[in-house]
Design a protein around this motif. Sequence first.
Motif, mmCIF file in Angstrom:
data_model
loop_
_atom_site.group_PDB
_atom_site.id
_atom_site.type_symbol
_atom_site.label_atom_id
_atom_site.label_comp_id
_atom_site.label_asym_id
_atom_site.label_seq_id
_atom_site.Cartn_x
_atom_site.Cartn_y
_atom_site.Cartn_z
ATOM 1 N N ALA A 1 56.822 40.303 44.921
ATOM 2 C CA ALA A 1 57.603 40.885 43.839
ATOM 3 C C ALA A 1 56.849 40.849 42.524
ATOM 4 N N ASP A 2 56.011 39.839 42.342
ATOM 5 C CA ASP A 2 55.221 39.733 41.114
ATOM 6 C C ASP A 2 53.992 40.624 41.147
ATOM 7 N N PHE A 3 53.358 40.726 42.305
ATOM 8 C CA PHE A 3 52.153 41.558 42.470
ATOM 9 C C PHE A 3 52.404 42.490 43.650
ATOM 10 N N TRP A 4 52.818 43.720 43.346
ATOM 11 C CA TRP A 4 53.256 44.651 44.383
ATOM 12 C C TRP A 4 52.184 44.909 45.429
ATOM 13 N N PHE A 5 50.926 45.018 44.991
ATOM 14 C CA PHE A 5 49.823 45.278 45.920
ATOM 15 C C PHE A 5 48.929 44.053 46.096
ATOM 16 N N GLY A 6 49.369 42.899 45.635
ATOM 17 C CA GLY A 6 48.568 41.696 45.732
ATOM 18 C C GLY A 6 47.550 41.597 44.604
ATOM 19 N N THR A 7 46.672 40.610 44.706
ATOM 20 C CA THR A 7 45.622 40.402 43.708
ATOM 21 C C THR A 7 44.265 40.377 44.388
ATOM 22 N N ASP A 8 43.207 40.587 43.601
ATOM 23 C CA ASP A 8 41.858 40.574 44.148
ATOM 24 C C ASP A 8 41.235 39.191 44.005
ATOM 25 N N ASP A 9 39.928 39.103 44.204
ATOM 26 C CA ASP A 9 39.244 37.802 44.203
ATOM 27 C C ASP A 9 39.170 37.173 42.825
ATOM 28 N N LEU A 10 39.467 37.926 41.775
ATOM 29 C CA LEU A 10 39.477 37.384 40.416
ATOM 30 C C LEU A 10 40.900 37.233 39.872
ATOM 31 N N GLY A 11 41.877 37.421 40.721
ATOM 32 C CA GLY A 11 43.264 37.275 40.296
ATOM 33 C C GLY A 11 43.802 38.456 39.521
ATOM 34 N N ARG A 12 43.135 39.599 39.598
ATOM 35 C CA ARG A 12 43.602 40.784 38.893
ATOM 36 C C ARG A 12 44.624 41.543 39.749
ATOM 37 N N ASP A 13 45.589 42.141 39.102
ATOM 38 C CA ASP A 13 46.653 42.862 39.785
ATOM 39 C C ASP A 13 46.114 44.174 40.353
ATOM 40 N N ILE A 14 46.136 44.326 41.674
ATOM 41 C CA ILE A 14 45.576 45.509 42.324
ATOM 42 C C ILE A 14 46.388 46.754 41.990
ATOM 43 N N PHE A 15 47.696 46.621 41.883
ATOM 44 C CA PHE A 15 48.548 47.769 41.556
ATOM 45 C C PHE A 15 48.184 48.366 40.201
ATOM 46 N N SER A 16 47.982 47.503 39.212
ATOM 47 C CA SER A 16 47.613 47.980 37.881
ATOM 48 C C SER A 16 46.251 48.655 37.907
ATOM 49 N N ARG A 17 45.332 48.118 38.671
ATOM 50 C CA ARG A 17 43.985 48.693 38.727
ATOM 51 C C ARG A 17 43.986 50.034 39.452
ATOM 52 N N ILE A 18 44.842 50.182 40.450
ATOM 53 C CA ILE A 18 44.929 51.465 41.146
ATOM 54 C C ILE A 18 45.516 52.536 40.225
ATOM 55 N N LEU A 19 46.493 52.147 39.411
ATOM 56 C CA LEU A 19 47.055 53.099 38.458
ATOM 57 C C LEU A 19 45.985 53.605 37.494
ATOM 58 N N HIS A 20 45.175 52.710 36.977
ATOM 59 C CA HIS A 20 44.087 53.121 36.085
ATOM 60 C C HIS A 20 42.992 53.862 36.858
ATOM 61 N N GLY A 21 42.765 53.461 38.105
ATOM 62 C CA GLY A 21 41.726 54.113 38.903
ATOM 63 C C GLY A 21 42.048 55.545 39.239
ATOM 64 N N ALA A 22 43.338 55.892 39.291
ATOM 65 C CA ALA A 22 43.713 57.282 39.554
ATOM 66 C C ALA A 22 43.156 58.205 38.471
ATOM 67 N N ARG A 23 43.210 57.762 37.237
ATOM 68 C CA ARG A 23 42.681 58.574 36.135
ATOM 69 C C ARG A 23 41.173 58.746 36.263
ATOM 70 N N ILE A 24 40.470 57.682 36.659
ATOM 71 C CA ILE A 24 39.021 57.761 36.791
ATOM 72 C C ILE A 24 38.629 58.692 37.931
ATOM 73 N N SER A 25 39.228 58.495 39.101
ATOM 74 C CA SER A 25 38.851 59.284 40.272
ATOM 75 C C SER A 25 39.175 60.758 40.089
ATOM 76 N N LEU A 26 40.359 61.067 39.563
ATOM 77 C CA LEU A 26 40.721 62.472 39.359
ATOM 78 C C LEU A 26 39.878 63.116 38.269
ATOM 79 N N THR A 27 39.557 62.353 37.231
ATOM 80 C CA THR A 27 38.711 62.906 36.169
ATOM 81 C C THR A 27 37.329 63.241 36.692
ATOM 82 N N VAL A 28 36.769 62.336 37.490
ATOM 83 C CA VAL A 28 35.447 62.599 38.067
ATOM 84 C C VAL A 28 35.504 63.803 38.995
#
Length: 296
Positions: A73-100
């Motif tokens: 419930a706290d981390f919808w997609f879990g966390t990575d090896d540095l404790g970063r929220d994967i869900f938040s990173r995927i949201l930001h990554g969508a902008r990068i991948s689509l822009t490229v």
Amino acid sequence: MAEIIQNRVQRIKEERVKGPWQEAWTNFKKSKSALFGSAIVLFFVLLAIFGPLFAPQGINEQNLSMRLQPPSADFWFGTDDLGRDIFSRILHGARISLTVGLSAVLISAVAGSFLGIIAGYYGRWVDTIISRIFDIMLAFPSILLAIAIVSILGPSLQNALIAIAVINIPNFGRLIRSRVLSIKEEEYIHAAKAIGMKNSRILWKHILPNSMTPVIVQGTLAIATAIIEAAALGFLGLGAEAPQPEWGKMLADARMFLMNAPWAMIFPGLAIMLTVIGFNLMGDGLRDALDPKMKS
């Protein structure tokens, strides 16, 4: 009498001939798979635009005490090896991948269309030189050529975009060249030349508008390919650099934890897969709607 005239006018309106783009849209709407693909694309476009505004955490916000946490419930997609929220990173990554993907295809479509129109319209030695350049580029596997270009320019997201744009130029160039070769033999082109119309005006007013249909279809399909190529370069360490949340880079960072934390690879992989499927389905629908040979 007035009622008869009104009924006849109404019948004429209903039976009026549709324009080419209106007819294409009507045919496109008939394909459920194309509409489904368009819905996926629209979802990820909205995600790229507005998603980062609703990200629960920052993309570089680390919490080592919460590293490799499973989805919750706290981390919808879990966390990575540095404790970063994967869900938040995927949201930001969508902008990068689509822009490229969009930027690379736009550059390659403009450059390839220009070279293809010049080669097809003027022919002779101009066509020979441009066509041989295309043949040489197509002789190499696209991903290997992209790796070579990025290796020369240096690993970065911008250089990966340039490499992806360059390797897709021949695809657009050869496509529009074949289209121009047939269009320039049409009677209205000969009539335009006969009245003294300049070549530049013929290219801009007649050749280019009538050559855009295959480019639109190819461009939609090429976006999917560009996203995969950007992810591949990121996975190999030749694209986005840390800490950018590019989906391919996220896969590369998580591959060492596949057995212990598979969610770190599953969710970025799903994002890439769904985006590519969406653009492919939409591209197939556009091809069926715009290509006269595909109409039933």
